[in-house]
Design an enzyme around this catalytic site. Sequence first.
Site, mmCIF file in Angstrom:
data_model
loop_
_atom_site.group_PDB
_atom_site.id
_atom_site.type_symbol
_atom_site.label_atom_id
_atom_site.label_comp_id
_atom_site.label_asym_id
_atom_site.label_seq_id
_atom_site.Cartn_x
_atom_site.Cartn_y
_atom_site.Cartn_z
ATOM 1 N N GLY A 1 74.876 7.078 -12.630
ATOM 2 C CA GLY A 1 74.807 8.344 -13.346
ATOM 3 C C GLY A 1 75.733 8.466 -14.536
ATOM 4 O O GLY A 1 76.099 9.577 -14.934
ATOM 5 N N ASN B 1 75.104 7.969 -17.706
ATOM 6 C CA ASN B 1 74.447 8.688 -18.815
ATOM 7 C C ASN B 1 74.402 10.189 -18.530
ATOM 8 O O ASN B 1 74.633 11.008 -19.428
ATOM 9 C CB ASN B 1 73.041 8.141 -19.055
ATOM 10 N N ARG C 1 53.445 7.927 -3.348
ATOM 11 C CA ARG C 1 54.053 8.250 -4.633
ATOM 12 C C ARG C 1 53.673 9.676 -5.049
ATOM 13 O O ARG C 1 54.489 10.441 -5.559
ATOM 14 C CB ARG C 1 53.537 7.234 -5.672
ATOM 15 N N MET D 1 65.051 5.341 -11.387
ATOM 16 C CA MET D 1 64.338 4.072 -11.239
ATOM 17 C C MET D 1 63.070 4.223 -10.398
ATOM 18 O O MET D 1 62.890 3.552 -9.389
ATOM 19 C CB MET D 1 65.276 3.020 -10.639
ATOM 20 N N ASN E 1 63.417 10.029 -21.459
ATOM 21 C CA ASN E 1 63.910 8.878 -20.703
ATOM 22 C C ASN E 1 64.764 8.018 -21.621
ATOM 23 O O ASN E 1 64.569 8.005 -22.835
ATOM 24 C CB ASN E 1 62.719 8.045 -20.196
ATOM 25 N N HIS F 1 65.728 3.954 -21.924
ATOM 26 C CA HIS F 1 65.342 2.642 -21.410
ATOM 27 C C HIS F 1 66.200 1.590 -22.119
ATOM 28 O O HIS F 1 66.347 1.618 -23.342
ATOM 29 C CB HIS F 1 63.855 2.392 -21.684
ATOM 30 N N SER G 1 66.476 2.597 -25.988
ATOM 31 C CA SER G 1 65.597 3.569 -26.642
ATOM 32 C C SER G 1 65.554 4.858 -25.834
ATOM 33 O O SER G 1 65.467 4.815 -24.605
ATOM 34 C CB SER G 1 64.155 3.031 -26.729
ATOM 35 N N GLU H 1 52.145 6.174 -19.504
ATOM 36 C CA GLU H 1 52.283 4.721 -19.611
ATOM 37 C C GLU H 1 53.767 4.351 -19.507
ATOM 38 O O GLU H 1 54.589 4.860 -20.277
ATOM 39 C CB GLU H 1 51.706 4.251 -20.953
ATOM 40 N N ASP I 1 57.404 3.333 -19.773
ATOM 41 C CA ASP I 1 58.304 2.972 -20.871
ATOM 42 C C ASP I 1 57.614 2.945 -22.234
ATOM 43 O O ASP I 1 57.925 2.099 -23.084
ATOM 44 C CB ASP I 1 59.009 1.635 -20.567
HETATM 45 C C1 GAR Z 1 71.042 2.667 -17.982
HETATM 46 O O1 GAR Z 1 71.385 1.472 -18.644
HETATM 47 C C2 GAR Z 1 69.632 3.076 -18.334
HETATM 48 O O2 GAR Z 1 69.257 2.744 -19.640
HETATM 49 C C3 GAR Z 1 68.839 2.274 -17.333
HETATM 50 O O3 GAR Z 1 69.590 2.296 -16.155
HETATM 51 C C4 GAR Z 1 70.964 2.448 -16.473
HETATM 52 C C5 GAR Z 1 71.464 3.628 -15.699
HETATM 53 O O4 GAR Z 1 72.846 3.738 -15.783
HETATM 54 N N1 GAR Z 1 67.535 2.829 -17.150
HETATM 55 C C6 GAR Z 1 66.466 2.118 -16.788
HETATM 56 O O5 GAR Z 1 66.509 0.922 -16.575
HETATM 57 C C7 GAR Z 1 65.182 2.915 -16.670
HETATM 58 N N2 GAR Z 1 64.062 2.057 -16.572
HETATM 59 P P1 GAR Z 1 73.558 5.089 -15.383
HETATM 60 O O6 GAR Z 1 73.046 5.465 -13.987
HETATM 61 O O7 GAR Z 1 75.020 4.754 -15.335
HETATM 62 O O8 GAR Z 1 73.229 6.119 -16.417
#
Ligand code: GAR
Length: 210
Positions: free
Chosen positions: A14, A16, A67, A92, A109, A111, A138, A145, A147
């Site tokens: 977490g 971000n 899902r 995820m 999001n 990525h 990004s 779709e 990402d």
């Molecule tokens: C980040 O690097 C984010 O870009 C990536 O997971 C990490 C999460 O870190 N996201 C993905 O791969 C989504 N497909 P965080 O939990 O410390 O923010």
Amino acid sequence: MREKNIVVLISGRGSNMEAIVRACRQEAWPARVAAVISNRPEAAGLAFARAQGIEAQGLDHRAHTSREAFDAALIQAIDTHAPDLVVLAGFMRILTPAFCAHYAGRLLNIHPSLLPAFPGLHTHERALQAGCRLAGASVHFVTAELDHGPIVAQAMVPVLDGDSADQLAARVLALEHQMYPRAVRWFVEDKLQIDGHRVRQLDGASQLWS
Ligand code: GAR
């Protein structure tokens, strides 16, 4: 401007989400992080959110039979907070088309690749394997779709000789922490306009980090 409600979805660390919570408060955005929800109840980020006085909820996807059932429960949990914006921050899970449609235009999001390169998992390993000299992350609006969807901002970093995937991930993450709060702030301040596949920042601010 009416204060907007943000709901953040995480699956783990977490960091971000943390950057967004801190920027929202320190910069006094016209918004509040109303809740943080994780599909993994043990996610470390939930503890940070609780410590900040933010409602934090674990909603275990493993307790749902499909899902679709999980996404329906997730929609219900999110909508309790009347969100103007839902932010995926290291969430995820592949989302159903129904979930994406429900939040169309208000679902962001981040990525860890320069999309459209390397959608899916293990982006840094794949960038190294491909011999890329440039890697990055990004921020994009989410569509059904995986990402894909209109790109709000991109951050680029060099790939250095001898980089491991972890070293590259750390270099990218440092820019994610700058870029994602900025992009979310643009949304809450109504500074983003989706124009087909392109997203315009209405003040002309740079949508590129390096
Ligand atoms: C980040 O690097 C984010 O870009 C990536 O997971 C990490 C999460 O870190 N996201 C993905 O791969 C989504 N497909 P965080 O939990 O410390 O923010």
